[in-house]
Design an enzyme around this catalytic site. Sequence first.
Site, PDB file in Angstrom:
ATOM      1  N   ASP A  40      -7.753 -12.269  11.107  1.00  0.00           N
ATOM      2  CA  ASP A  40      -6.924 -13.292  10.460  1.00  0.00           C
ATOM      3  C   ASP A  40      -7.066 -14.642  11.162  1.00  0.00           C
ATOM      4  O   ASP A  40      -7.095 -15.695  10.514  1.00  0.00           O
ATOM      5  CB  ASP A  40      -5.454 -12.864  10.453  1.00  0.00           C
ATOM      6  CG  ASP A  40      -5.196 -11.686   9.529  1.00  0.00           C
ATOM      7  OD1 ASP A  40      -5.997 -11.480   8.599  1.00  0.00           O
ATOM      8  OD2 ASP A  40      -4.204 -10.967   9.740  1.00  0.00           O
ATOM      9  N   SER A  85      -7.866 -10.658  -3.192  1.00  0.00           N
ATOM     10  CA  SER A  85      -7.204 -10.349  -1.926  1.00  0.00           C
ATOM     11  C   SER A  85      -5.812 -10.983  -1.950  1.00  0.00           C
ATOM     12  O   SER A  85      -5.304 -11.366  -3.008  1.00  0.00           O
ATOM     13  CB  SER A  85      -8.048 -10.895  -0.772  1.00  0.00           C
ATOM     14  OG  SER A  85      -7.500 -10.557   0.463  1.00  0.00           O
ATOM     15  N   GLU A 117       7.062  -4.987  -1.509  1.00  0.00           N
ATOM     16  CA  GLU A 117       6.344  -3.717  -1.408  1.00  0.00           C
ATOM     17  C   GLU A 117       5.773  -3.556  -0.001  1.00  0.00           C
ATOM     18  O   GLU A 117       5.505  -4.548   0.680  1.00  0.00           O
ATOM     19  CB  GLU A 117       5.185  -3.668  -2.421  1.00  0.00           C
ATOM     20  CG  GLU A 117       5.585  -4.001  -3.840  1.00  0.00           C
ATOM     21  CD  GLU A 117       4.384  -4.149  -4.758  1.00  0.00           C
ATOM     22  OE1 GLU A 117       3.254  -3.792  -4.343  1.00  0.00           O
ATOM     23  OE2 GLU A 117       4.567  -4.633  -5.881  1.00  0.00           O
ATOM     24  N   LYS A 119       2.898  -3.037   2.600  1.00  0.00           N
ATOM     25  CA  LYS A 119       1.450  -3.294   2.660  1.00  0.00           C
ATOM     26  C   LYS A 119       0.810  -2.124   3.401  1.00  0.00           C
ATOM     27  O   LYS A 119       0.805  -2.067   4.631  1.00  0.00           O
ATOM     28  CB  LYS A 119       1.155  -4.614   3.366  1.00  0.00           C
ATOM     29  CG  LYS A 119      -0.313  -5.016   3.294  1.00  0.00           C
ATOM     30  CD  LYS A 119      -0.538  -6.388   3.900  1.00  0.00           C
ATOM     31  CE  LYS A 119      -2.000  -6.789   3.770  1.00  0.00           C
ATOM     32  NZ  LYS A 119      -2.913  -5.862   4.472  1.00  0.00           N
TER      33      LYS A 119
END
Length: 628
Positions: A40, A85, A117, A119
């Site tokens: 990231d 993505s 939700e 991940k």
Amino acid sequence: MPHPDGDLDRRIELLTAQIIAARKAYYQENTSLMSDVEYDALEHELKDAEHAKGFSDRNSPSLTVGIAAQLNLFEPVKHIEPMLSLDNVFSLDQLHSWYEKTKKICPEGDQCTFVCELKIDGVGVSLRYANGYLISAATRGDGAIGEDITQNMLYVPSIPPRIALPGIFEIRGEAFIKRDEFDRINQLSLERSKQFANPRNFVSGCIRTKTPNMRYLESISFYAHGFTQVYGYTSGGMNLHSDITASGGVKTEIEHGMFSAYSRLSECKIPVNSYNRLCTNFSEIESYIENIRLNRQCVPYAIDGIVVKIDSLQKQALLGSTTKAPRWAVAYKFPSESTVTRLLDIEVSVGRTGRVTPYAVLQPIQLDGSEVSRATLHNQKVIGDKDLLIGDYVRIRKAGDIVPEVLCALPEKRDGSEVLFKMPSLCPSCGAELMPSKLGDIDLRCPNMQSCLVQLAGRLEYIGSRGVLDIAYLAEENAYALSHLRKFGKSAEVQLFKITIDDLVALEFMYKGNMRSPFRKKGDSFPGFEEPTKSAQDMVDSIERAKRSPLWKFLLALNIRHIGPASAKALADHFGSIESIINAKIDELLKVRSLGETIAISVHDWFRDPWRVELVNTWRSDGALFGH
């Protein structure tokens, strides 16, 4: 201070290469070159660098998804709509900024709701149904074209072969394995001397193979997190046909919202995560995140964050997407949990290619649900940069929820008893003098590749692994044993295809303080007449099968430095035979798609070593076909 243009160009080029290499490893080779946090950070730095330059190439990793499908292995599947993505945020402040910007699309007085939700750390999969029948399953690929994995996904129990929805309908979701299932399989694998590195790589390896293992595939689960349809109501990649309910099958009226759509999918026997929540304001989103964070270890599978989506499909359509990610959804990434323990010692290990890697011996401590007692330190420079001394108190975390990592020392806790670590000058296995492979290299290596028993054992273990020649029971312990086999001396690798059941039965060795004879039946037997176990026959049979492996797998089995599955396949496709590769000059190797100078030189030099040529010739004379 701004970068000079040349420096900025070089930095963008380097970051691009690093990200593409990481994606290839992750999506095609079922492994990870770095932690999620490190990846990231690279993507974030690339975006900043491109912003500073004021230009992004349309093929830049900052604007693209995944990696091109391996169409030499799998049939291509064109996604109905791009399989995108998600953009990431790393703090609640960043998430709140996204929330405020996103909800501006809602008219004054109109409540804007969001779906939260989990991940899941799994593998993205797209399922395509035609008039209720499952007709294909595909990986993400590059977002536009994925790999056909239908035959493998048919074995996944939670994926229904039929659903009560008409037309052509794609379900997007995550394939994953629960922790207890992964532990159970790894325990069985331990008994067979084979184990898997982590859940995500296990799932990727299972679904992206031409030789499916039904037992493994049956352990995989699937949750839907999106859907798309060829015609009808479109919403930024998550579509819903307006006539679905009129077609029968399920009586519940469906509204144009994600949360209600999930209920409909669930009624159609498509598995949907029960942790999904509908939130009406940011306070509820924040509470959901905090509740999951506190109870993370109660979730039966690995997660690394929370996905927040705007609920309204109509508003999703208005917000749309970039070339890489929808604007109506974002992933909040959990910060890695960390804790403090004692650095008891620093030891070194020797890898199959001779690289000597220091690792931390830690006072055992619980972290993220498991005991941690070791962590890699990579090289002497990392130890120096982190100012680590033996005896220090150190802060550790699990990078990407999996790999223990030493973050830093706590110098304020030192009492003067700490000791400076110095890399050894001699190989701890064979006593050879350690040296860098070339001037300027940080890593030290043992140059005694032919005779160093630890390197030999590592190469044998790699040869036996699932992604290479897949030889049953040739894992760490038995690879160690074969490297010490008296009959072959230090040439067990060269003589691999000569190994017989009698050789295996004769194996008796000390391993981690215990005398082992794994291929000999326990009980009464006369000296010289010991009975072999079934595993001995299985190993010999799989060695025989391995002779018929494709050329690219033999290239991996040769343990050529820098060669992974992608480059091995590229070499095999380009040259077609082992003879052509052996005789290739560097300029010819450089013509191979995706091969750079480092790999070309490594391949060329490998085949200039006489004992390595002997290895190839001996394998061939013993029946190895090298793809012919």
